[in-house]
Scaffold this motif. Structure first.
Motif, PDB file in Angstrom:
ATOM      1  N   ALA A   1       1.262  -0.951  12.491  1.00 13.38           N
ATOM      2  CA  ALA A   1       0.670   0.794  13.191  1.00 13.38           C
ATOM      3  C   ALA A   1       1.700   1.542  13.725  1.00 13.38           C
ATOM      4  O   ALA A   1       1.722   3.129  13.607  1.00 13.38           O
ATOM      5  CB  ALA A   1      -0.158   0.659  14.673  1.00 13.38           C
ATOM      6  N   HIS A   2       3.156   0.894  14.286  1.00  9.91           N
ATOM      7  CA  HIS A   2       4.154   1.841  14.849  1.00  9.91           C
ATOM      8  C   HIS A   2       4.780   2.306  13.221  1.00  9.91           C
ATOM      9  O   HIS A   2       4.947   3.883  13.619  1.00  9.91           O
ATOM     10  CB  HIS A   2       5.443   0.580  15.183  1.00  9.91           C
ATOM     11  CG  HIS A   2       6.706   1.699  15.836  1.00  9.91           C
ATOM     12  ND1 HIS A   2       6.403   1.712  17.153  1.00  9.91           N
ATOM     13  CD2 HIS A   2       7.491   1.528  15.378  1.00  9.91           C
ATOM     14  CE1 HIS A   2       7.815   3.033  17.447  1.00  9.91           C
ATOM     15  NE2 HIS A   2       8.021   2.561  16.476  1.00  9.91           N
ATOM     16  N   LEU A   3       5.053   1.890  12.053  1.00 10.74           N
ATOM     17  CA  LEU A   3       5.233   1.906  11.282  1.00 10.74           C
ATOM     18  C   LEU A   3       4.665   2.960  10.479  1.00 10.74           C
ATOM     19  O   LEU A   3       5.192   4.284  10.370  1.00 10.74           O
ATOM     20  CB  LEU A   3       5.693   0.974  10.500  1.00 10.74           C
ATOM     21  CG  LEU A   3       6.504   1.397   8.807  1.00 10.74           C
ATOM     22  CD1 LEU A   3       7.703   1.946  10.010  1.00 10.74           C
ATOM     23  CD2 LEU A   3       7.084   0.445   7.974  1.00 10.74           C
ATOM     24  N   LEU A   4       3.552   3.027  10.098  1.00  5.62           N
ATOM     25  CA  LEU A   4       2.089   3.814   9.706  1.00  5.62           C
ATOM     26  C   LEU A   4       1.893   5.533  10.820  1.00  5.62           C
ATOM     27  O   LEU A   4       2.502   5.746   9.504  1.00  5.62           O
ATOM     28  CB  LEU A   4       1.155   3.670   9.429  1.00  5.62           C
ATOM     29  CG  LEU A   4      -0.008   4.366   9.131  1.00  5.62           C
ATOM     30  CD1 LEU A   4      -0.042   4.300   7.246  1.00  5.62           C
ATOM     31  CD2 LEU A   4      -1.448   3.637   9.160  1.00  5.62           C
ATOM     32  N   ALA A   5       2.743   4.914  12.057  1.00  8.25           N
ATOM     33  CA  ALA A   5       2.168   6.146  12.293  1.00  8.25           C
ATOM     34  C   ALA A   5       3.709   7.580  11.835  1.00  8.25           C
ATOM     35  O   ALA A   5       3.451   7.911  11.532  1.00  8.25           O
ATOM     36  CB  ALA A   5       2.476   6.460  14.080  1.00  8.25           C
ATOM     37  N   LYS A   6       4.701   6.697  11.893  1.00  7.70           N
ATOM     38  CA  LYS A   6       6.088   7.627  11.434  1.00  7.70           C
ATOM     39  C   LYS A   6       6.187   8.015  10.569  1.00  7.70           C
ATOM     40  O   LYS A   6       6.563   9.218   9.699  1.00  7.70           O
ATOM     41  CB  LYS A   6       6.835   6.711  11.422  1.00  7.70           C
ATOM     42  CG  LYS A   6       8.080   5.643  12.510  1.00  7.70           C
ATOM     43  CD  LYS A   6       9.014   4.762  12.650  1.00  7.70           C
ATOM     44  CE  LYS A   6       9.466   5.073  13.452  1.00  7.70           C
ATOM     45  NZ  LYS A   6      11.433   3.956  13.348  1.00  7.70           N
ATOM     46  N   TRP A   7       4.902   6.812   8.790  1.00  4.08           N
ATOM     47  CA  TRP A   7       4.979   7.870   7.632  1.00  4.08           C
ATOM     48  C   TRP A   7       3.971   9.362   8.227  1.00  4.08           C
ATOM     49  O   TRP A   7       3.958  10.027   7.453  1.00  4.08           O
ATOM     50  CB  TRP A   7       4.878   6.517   7.267  1.00  4.08           C
ATOM     51  CG  TRP A   7       5.131   5.947   6.720  1.00  4.08           C
ATOM     52  CD1 TRP A   7       6.654   5.479   6.640  1.00  4.08           C
ATOM     53  CD2 TRP A   7       4.547   3.823   6.366  1.00  4.08           C
ATOM     54  NE1 TRP A   7       7.429   4.784   6.111  1.00  4.08           N
ATOM     55  CE2 TRP A   7       6.650   3.676   5.718  1.00  4.08           C
ATOM     56  CE3 TRP A   7       3.785   3.349   5.874  1.00  4.08           C
ATOM     57  CZ2 TRP A   7       5.974   2.523   5.709  1.00  4.08           C
ATOM     58  CZ3 TRP A   7       3.741   2.769   5.554  1.00  4.08           C
ATOM     59  CH2 TRP A   7       5.009   1.501   5.310  1.00  4.08           C
ATOM     60  N   ILE A   8       3.218   8.953   8.850  1.00  2.00           N
ATOM     61  CA  ILE A   8       2.026  10.200   8.892  1.00  2.00           C
ATOM     62  C   ILE A   8       3.034  11.324   9.393  1.00  2.00           C
ATOM     63  O   ILE A   8       2.037  12.751   9.489  1.00  2.00           O
ATOM     64  CB  ILE A   8       0.734   8.999   9.764  1.00  2.00           C
ATOM     65  CG1 ILE A   8       0.273   8.669   8.686  1.00  2.00           C
ATOM     66  CG2 ILE A   8      -0.142  10.638   9.902  1.00  2.00           C
ATOM     67  CD1 ILE A   8      -0.610   8.636   7.700  1.00  2.00           C
TER      68      ILE A   8
ATOM     69  N   ILE B   1       1.121  -1.248  -0.230  1.00  2.00           N
ATOM     70  CA  ILE B   1      -0.041   0.393  -0.232  1.00  2.00           C
ATOM     71  C   ILE B   1       1.462   1.256   0.397  1.00  2.00           C
ATOM     72  O   ILE B   1       0.457   2.166  -0.680  1.00  2.00           O
ATOM     73  CB  ILE B   1      -1.016   0.230   1.274  1.00  2.00           C
ATOM     74  CG1 ILE B   1      -1.954  -1.218   1.421  1.00  2.00           C
ATOM     75  CG2 ILE B   1      -1.218   1.682   1.163  1.00  2.00           C
ATOM     76  CD1 ILE B   1      -2.478  -1.584   2.616  1.00  2.00           C
ATOM     77  N   HIS B   2       2.091   0.940   0.618  1.00  2.00           N
ATOM     78  CA  HIS B   2       2.672   2.449   1.109  1.00  2.00           C
ATOM     79  C   HIS B   2       3.020   3.264  -0.128  1.00  2.00           C
ATOM     80  O   HIS B   2       3.545   3.882  -0.788  1.00  2.00           O
ATOM     81  CB  HIS B   2       4.077   2.098   1.909  1.00  2.00           C
ATOM     82  CG  HIS B   2       5.119   3.052   1.835  1.00  2.00           C
ATOM     83  ND1 HIS B   2       4.890   4.681   2.667  1.00  2.00           N
ATOM     84  CD2 HIS B   2       6.343   3.028   1.776  1.00  2.00           C
ATOM     85  CE1 HIS B   2       5.818   5.124   2.811  1.00  2.00           C
ATOM     86  NE2 HIS B   2       7.075   4.368   2.421  1.00  2.00           N
ATOM     87  N   LYS B   3       3.718   1.307  -1.125  1.00  2.00           N
ATOM     88  CA  LYS B   3       4.331   2.180  -2.617  1.00  2.00           C
ATOM     89  C   LYS B   3       3.408   2.574  -3.350  1.00  2.00           C
ATOM     90  O   LYS B   3       4.026   2.997  -4.759  1.00  2.00           O
ATOM     91  CB  LYS B   3       5.276   0.649  -2.829  1.00  2.00           C
ATOM     92  CG  LYS B   3       6.214   0.688  -1.744  1.00  2.00           C
ATOM     93  CD  LYS B   3       7.423  -1.077  -2.235  1.00  2.00           C
ATOM     94  CE  LYS B   3       8.688  -0.967  -1.264  1.00  2.00           C
ATOM     95  NZ  LYS B   3       9.250  -2.142  -1.394  1.00  2.00           N
ATOM     96  N   SER B   4       2.075   2.197  -3.274  1.00  2.00           N
ATOM     97  CA  SER B   4       1.465   2.341  -4.452  1.00  2.00           C
ATOM     98  C   SER B   4       1.217   4.217  -4.333  1.00  2.00           C
ATOM     99  O   SER B   4       1.599   4.610  -4.020  1.00  2.00           O
ATOM    100  CB  SER B   4       0.464   2.140  -4.368  1.00  2.00           C
ATOM    101  OG  SER B   4      -0.534   2.295  -2.978  1.00  2.00           O
ATOM    102  N   PRO B   5       0.828   4.302  -5.723  1.00  2.00           N
ATOM    103  CA  PRO B   5       1.173   5.841  -6.139  1.00  2.00           C
ATOM    104  C   PRO B   5       0.095   7.151  -4.995  1.00  2.00           C
ATOM    105  O   PRO B   5      -1.018   6.625  -4.194  1.00  2.00           O
ATOM    106  CB  PRO B   5       0.252   5.757  -7.064  1.00  2.00           C
ATOM    107  CG  PRO B   5       0.159   4.547  -7.889  1.00  2.00           C
ATOM    108  CD  PRO B   5       0.167   3.870  -6.843  1.00  2.00           C
ATOM    109  N   GLY B   6      -0.349   8.347  -4.779  1.00  2.00           N
ATOM    110  CA  GLY B   6       0.029   8.912  -3.839  1.00  2.00           C
ATOM    111  C   GLY B   6       0.784   8.947  -1.820  1.00  2.00           C
ATOM    112  O   GLY B   6       1.214   8.170  -2.139  1.00  2.00           O
TER     113      GLY B   6
END
Length: 903
Positions: A62-69, A28-33
């Motif tokens: 969730a831990h990594l997604l929080a970093k990306w956000i 999901i992270h590597k998909s466009p947007g």
């Protein structure tokens, strides 16, 4: 198609459990947007893990997604997502504390950057609980310290920053921590903290010089801070050294092109030149202004600097205009004129509240100078309004859940504000506001403490602080005097003692949960509420420095039924020296006629300062309550000589008692105290720790017991535990023992087996109407500006006593026994506490001559607090029966009268 792809992600996620992040999340992270635009898909994935109770994978993703956000600058959302991570990791099986600590750390740190500091502290502490990594513990302690600093709890901040050293191994972080602790100590702004700040900064400088890396910016920070301390720090001023460090700092800024620091270094140099060279001052302030942008947060401070310079040059209107500009920028609002003042709601959001108080203080003083130059009441009133603004900010801070030391720090700053406000009140003859500021400057925290719940602390952990602090002081002194070769071993031992001291403090933490603290500020009595009889006088004093470390100023106020007068005490430097000299003379009896004459002359000089001509006639033959302040608490007013020729002491003309403040007295007297018995006397006679025996002490309490029925704990019964068990039952508690409140590490009272330390007074349930501390130095202690003397007497008030009779110096047990015995006789016969003590002292004075009549023998004991009567219960019953008899007799006579009338 989208649902189909997501279904594939789910299948992949179900087959990948023990890796770091899932393939699905990565895809999901590597998909466009942006990650924000894909939140719906992310949440569907996370919810899937939750439904499957796959908490391990949910925690990872969730831990990594929080970093990306967070990278997309949405901190509030990052906080919500990392919360999902730690909640999942708390439930994960197998439980992995190393993973959990990372999510706790990020959740705490994200909240810290959002200003949610209480939440941040709570979760940083959870990191420490689960972490086994020294580096992370050290880093976490530092961040907890930063949180407390932002909460204006500077002492708590230092405590946690110091804890970090035992875990830090990396020299870079050790240097940074020394620098930041130095900065925190600087913000406390007193002599001791400034010296500690210099110590930490010099250590960091030494480490920087030994380091292979240059770290020019850190060196700049160190030199800039050292320069500030040497230029303006209380107890550390060395102008030449200060400018040397400023030059080093400025050279580093220029050589390394630190353009962003040019406003700060030029401002500091400019402010340092204000009292030396106005041309150079303005040059550097203009340079600071030149290198700032319109939105620079440092801009309001630069304008404040221009205001300080204008004030120094007596350009008062210009100064107020600069202060107006500064306010406008601080609060991002249009200030209509120089009279505008911020509300509490504005000041709550300020980052550096201590600096803003300093700015308000300078503005207030400028109004006073304008008032004096133009003889205008309008400007004095503006100064008073500014003082109330300062007062509102300090009240807000004292309501916060901060440490006692930090509360004392803010009370110290408040005392500077109140003494300047009294200048404006005195100049404008404004007694009403002066009374408020005088009352507000005394015992406020003690009143707050009266509402705390009593707690029990295990005896096994009391007293360790005294031992450990003594060891630390001895080792620190040894470190200074020891040869270089032996310093490492002493340093190691010193670290061990500091670690143990911290462990001791940690062991107390469970006994101080949040609900044991009272944050509600007590009410201050108004001048209109002070009701006095024809015979009563109150004289209240306020004494404080405008700037810490500079000679204090002092004001007095006389209150009677029909008179209210504010007066100023002049020549304070000489006055202060005279008080210290008088205090030394009171420590011992007179031995020569020359000593008697010197004492008479000195004490009469002090009497004339404390009671100016317009005041003296009011106090003769009256009952006078003295509310002292600062060093005025160190000596008994009744021992002052009013007439040198007649050798007349003030006690011979006036009945005197003492109080901490009228507001405290009202609050303390409002508490209902229920006791079963009259008198508890404690006399160990013999002591451990090589303390000398007190042979007359048993006689002292026995004589009192002949008038007031109760219990005597003497000899082997006079243990600490017995005292703690019995104290709450008695109306009068009399301690005939050894004590030392001048022990700044941990004041104590001696019992037969061990000492009771000051901290333990917090735990006592004390219902006493009167506590008599017939022991040495129980009314002495450390003077804390805005709160007075932190004495054992204060400790007993804190525990619940209505009034206390402490001693001001080491007493002669024979003379004390004579005076206290006479006191109890007078008290039992119906005299008030203050009258009973005065009569006892006068009897001693008039029945002795020469050296035996020295104030050293009779003046040490003073009454603080309620001065009412205190009859024995047996007498009360007797009076009750007499009263009933009189009523009955009147009824019989009335009936006989009616019968006769009918006839």
């Amino acid at each position: 198609m989208k649902k189909y792809i997501l279904f594939l992600f789910y299948i992949l996620a179900m087959n990948v459990h023990c890796q770091d992040i899932s393939f699905a999340l990565d895809s999901i992270h590597k998909s466009p947007g942006t990650d924000h635009s894909k939140l719906k898909v992310y949440y569907e994935l996370l919810n899937f893990y939750k439904e499957q109770k796959n908490y391990t994978q949910l925690g990872y993703d969730a831990h990594l997604l929080a970093k990306w956000i967070l990278r997309e600058n949405d901190r509030p959302l990052a906080v919500k997502i990392v919360k999902m991570a730690y909640e999942a990791r708390e439930k994960a099986d197998p439980y992995d504390p190393e993973l959990l600590k990372r999510s706790y750390f990020n959740y705490a740190n994200y909240n810290r950057t959002l200003g949610n500091l209480e939440i941040a502290i709570k979760y940083f502490k959870k990191v420490i609980e689960v972490s086994t990594t020294d580096f992370l513990k050290g880093r976490t302690y530092i961040l907890i310290g930063r949180c407390y600093e932002s909460l204006e709890d500077l002492y708590k901040s230092i405590e946690f920053q110091n804890k970090a050293f035992q875990y830090l191994k990396n020299k870079k972080y050790i240097i940074e921590n020394h620098i930041h602790i130095g900065i925190t100590y600087t913000n406390i702004r007193n002599k001791i903290s400034n010296k500690k700040a210099i110590d930490h900064l010099l250590i960091s400088d030494s480490l920087l010089l030994k380091s292979k890396k240059q770290y020019p910016f850190k060196r700049y920070q160190v030199y800039n801070r050292l320069a500030n301390l040497y230029q303006k720090g209380a107890g550390t001023v060395d102008i030449k050294k200060g400018f040397d460090y400023y030059n080093k700092a400025l050279t580093l800024v220029i050589n390394n092109d630190y353009t962003i620091e040019l406003p700060h270094i030029n401002y500091n140099i400019g402010v340092s030149y204000i009292e030396i060279d106005s041309v150079l001052s303005r040059h550097h302030l203009n340079q600071a202004l030149l290198h700032t942008t319109k939105d620079d947060p440092f801009l309001p401070i630069i304008y404040a600097g221009f205001g300080y310079d204008a004030k120094q040059n007596k350009e008062y209107y210009e100064a107020q205009e600069y202060f107006r500009k500064s306010f406008s920028l601080f609060f991002n609002t249009k200030t209509p004129d120089i009279y505008w003042l911020p509300k509490t709601k504005h000041m709550k959001v300020l980052d550096d509240k201590a600096y803003f108080l300093e700015l308000l203080k300078r503005k207030m003083h400028t109004w006073i100078l304008m008032g004096k130059r133009e003889d205008s009441l309008k400007y004095y009133q503006q100064a008073i309004l500014t003082a109330y603004t300062c007062n509102a900010l300090i009240d807000f801070l004292l309501k916060e859940d901060i440490s006692q030391e930090s509360k004392l720090f803010w009370r110290s700053l408040a005392s500077e504000i109140y003494i300047i406000a009294l200048d404006a009140c005195h100049a404008s003859n404004n007694v009403k506001d002066a009374f408020y500021f005088m009352e507000k400057s005394k015992a406020l925290l003690l009143m707050q403490d009266l509402n705390k719940i009593k707690i029990n602390i295990p005896d096994s952990i009391i007293g360790q602080e005294y031992f450990l602090k003594n060891k630390i002081i001895n080792l620190q002194n040894a470190l200074i005097d020891t040869k270089e070769s032996k310093k490492d071993s002493i340093s190691s031992l010193l670290l061990d003692r500091k670690t143990k001291l911290q462990a001791y403090k940690d062991s107390l933490a469970p006994f101080y949960p949040e609900y044991f603290t009272s944050t509600e500020l007590p009410a201050i009595i108004s001048l209109e509420d002070v009701i006095l009889s024809n015979n009563e006088i109150v004289i209240q004093y306020s004494m404080a420095e405008r700037v810490y470390g500079v000679a204090p100023e002092a004001y007095g106020m006389l209150l009677s039924k029909d008179k209210k007068k504010l007066f100023k005490i002049d020549s304070l430097k000489t006055f202060e020296k005279n008080i210290y000299k008088l205090r030394q003379q009171l420590n011992r009896p007179f031995s020569t006629s020359k000593e008697i004459e010197e004492y008479k002359k000195l004490s009469n000089t002090i009497y004339n300062s404390l009671f100016p001509k317009g005041i003296r006639n009011y106090i003769k033959n009256k009952k006078v309550t003295i509310i002292g302040d600062h060093i005025l608490n160190y000596f008994p007013f009744e021992a002052l000589v009013t007439d040198i020729e007649k050798n007349l002491y003030l006690i011979e003309e006036t009945e005197i008692d003492y109080d901490l403040s009228l507001s405290f007295k009202k609050q303390n007297n409002s508490f209902v105290r229920k006791t079963n018995r009259d008198f508890l006397g404690i006399a160990p006679v013999e002591f451990p720790d090589k303390l000398i025996s007190l042979s007359k002490s048993l006689e002292e309490i026995s004589y009192a017991n002949s008038y007031y029925d109760g219990e005597l704990l003497s000899l082997d019964k006079a243990t600490k535990e017995n005292f703690k068990k019995e104290i709450y039952k008695y109306k009068i508690v009399h301690l005939a023992t050894h004590a030392d409140a001048s022990d700044s590490l941990n004041p104590w009272i001696a019992f037969r087996d061990k000492k009771l330390y000051h901290l333990e007074l917090n735990t006592l349930k004390n219902n006493a109407d009167l506590v008599v501390l017939s022991a040495c130095n129980t009314s002495l202690g450390e003077v804390r500006r805005g709160e007075g003397v932190l004495s054992l007497a204060r400790g007993f008030f804190k525990s619940g006593a209505k009034s206390v009779i402490p001693s001001l110096w080491s007493t002669n047990d024979k003379a004390t026994a004579t005076i206290t015995s006479d006191f109890y006789k007078n008290l039992s016969e119906g005299q008030t506490k203050s009258a009973a003590l005065r009569t006892a002292k006068l009897n001693y004075l008039h029945n002795n001559t020469d050296a035996e009549a020295s104030p050293h023998y009779w003046a040490s004991l003073v009454l603080i607090g309620d001065s009412g009567t205190l009859l024995p219960q047996s007498n009360n019953l007797l009076f009750l029966w007499i009263g009933l008899g009189i009523v009955l007799a009147l009824v019989i006579l009335y009936k006989l009268f009616l019968k006769k009338k009918k006839q």
